[in-house]
Design an enzyme around this catalytic site. Sequence first.
Site, PDB file in Angstrom:
ATOM      1  N   ASP A 232       0.864  -1.170   0.000  1.00 44.14           N
ATOM      2  CA  ASP A 232       0.000   0.000   0.000  1.00 44.14           C
ATOM      3  C   ASP A 232       0.910   1.232   0.000  1.00 44.14           C
ATOM      4  O   ASP A 232       2.091   1.152   0.361  1.00 44.14           O
ATOM      5  CB  ASP A 232      -0.893  -0.035   1.245  1.00 44.14           C
ATOM      6  CG  ASP A 232      -1.627   1.264   1.472  1.00 44.14           C
ATOM      7  OD1 ASP A 232      -2.317   1.722   0.537  1.00 44.14           O
ATOM      8  OD2 ASP A 232      -1.496   1.841   2.571  1.00 44.14           O
TER       9      ASP A 232
ATOM     10  N   ASP B 100      -0.254   5.118   0.855  1.00 47.29           N
ATOM     11  CA  ASP B 100      -0.545   6.085   1.917  1.00 47.29           C
ATOM     12  C   ASP B 100      -0.646   5.395   3.276  1.00 47.29           C
ATOM     13  O   ASP B 100      -1.399   4.442   3.456  1.00 47.29           O
ATOM     14  CB  ASP B 100      -1.846   6.819   1.603  1.00 47.29           C
ATOM     15  CG  ASP B 100      -1.739   7.638   0.324  1.00 47.29           C
ATOM     16  OD1 ASP B 100      -1.299   8.790   0.404  1.00 47.29           O
ATOM     17  OD2 ASP B 100      -2.070   7.101  -0.751  1.00 47.29           O
TER      18      ASP B 100
ATOM     19  N   ASP C 249      -2.379  -0.514   5.894  1.00 43.16           N
ATOM     20  CA  ASP C 249      -2.778   0.178   7.122  1.00 43.16           C
ATOM     21  C   ASP C 249      -4.266   0.486   7.216  1.00 43.16           C
ATOM     22  O   ASP C 249      -4.725   0.972   8.249  1.00 43.16           O
ATOM     23  CB  ASP C 249      -2.014   1.504   7.236  1.00 43.16           C
ATOM     24  CG  ASP C 249      -2.548   2.555   6.272  1.00 43.16           C
ATOM     25  OD1 ASP C 249      -2.959   3.640   6.729  1.00 43.16           O
ATOM     26  OD2 ASP C 249      -2.600   2.285   5.058  1.00 43.16           O
TER      27      ASP C 249
END
Length: 272
Positions: A8, A10, A212
């Site tokens: 991922d 961001d 996240d």
Amino acid sequence: MARLAAFDMDGTLLMPNHHLGHETLATLARLRERDITLTFATGRHVLEMRHILGAISMDAFLITGNGTRIHSQEGDMLHRQDLDPAIADRVLHQAWDTRASMHVFNDNGWFTGSAIPALLQAHVYSGFHYQIVDVKRIPAHQVTKICFCGDHDDLIRLRIQLNEALGERANLCFSAVDCLEVLPLGCNKGSALAVLSDHLGLSLTECMAFGDAMNDREMLESVGRGLIMGNAMPQLIAELPHLSVIGHCRNQAVSHFLTHWLDNPHLPYSPE
């Protein structure tokens, strides 16, 4: 040894200032030296990710739009999935009880109805920018995904409205606490990674992934080794309690973990 690593962007690879750290870039290069294939799995647009890859001179597969597109290292489209036009039309034209801003994505870019300069801060690294248009005039058959950005509590209420209106005909997920996404049914990073791994002749057990947010859930739980960021959404940690939690993105925790994994693969890892 993993043969495919999915990241991922961001809150994971990117630091809070939305830049890639030097340690992170060096570690990604080490993975490539070990013949480990890289893929960036993100909600960001492929046009933006191509710019980022060019800036860092990195070869990687791209899973963009939270799984709506997969592109090869050479830039060829390997997979696409758009919103059902009827669903896109409903979301675009219904009057939702929300203060959140609407953002529409297709192969031509990112579109919204009015300027929101604060949102551009997340794109300082690439310079990617929204285009201001009348979103209701965007052809429904060209929509890959629709996002709503705003206060989390307001978005939770909006999600209830969307669920009632759309039922089981679309995927809804929080890609961040302030971003609710409407995606094609069955579309997520995990399903896209399964398509990519099959294309590469790999099994998901040969993959590792880092994330996240709730849009990383399916990806993290489907791979041989899923790693959750220390700054992750609490709901993600709660729903995947069997997965290891590493450090914070501000400390380039992905690089910290991978350096240990490359140098001391048989020793226990600690994020400290």
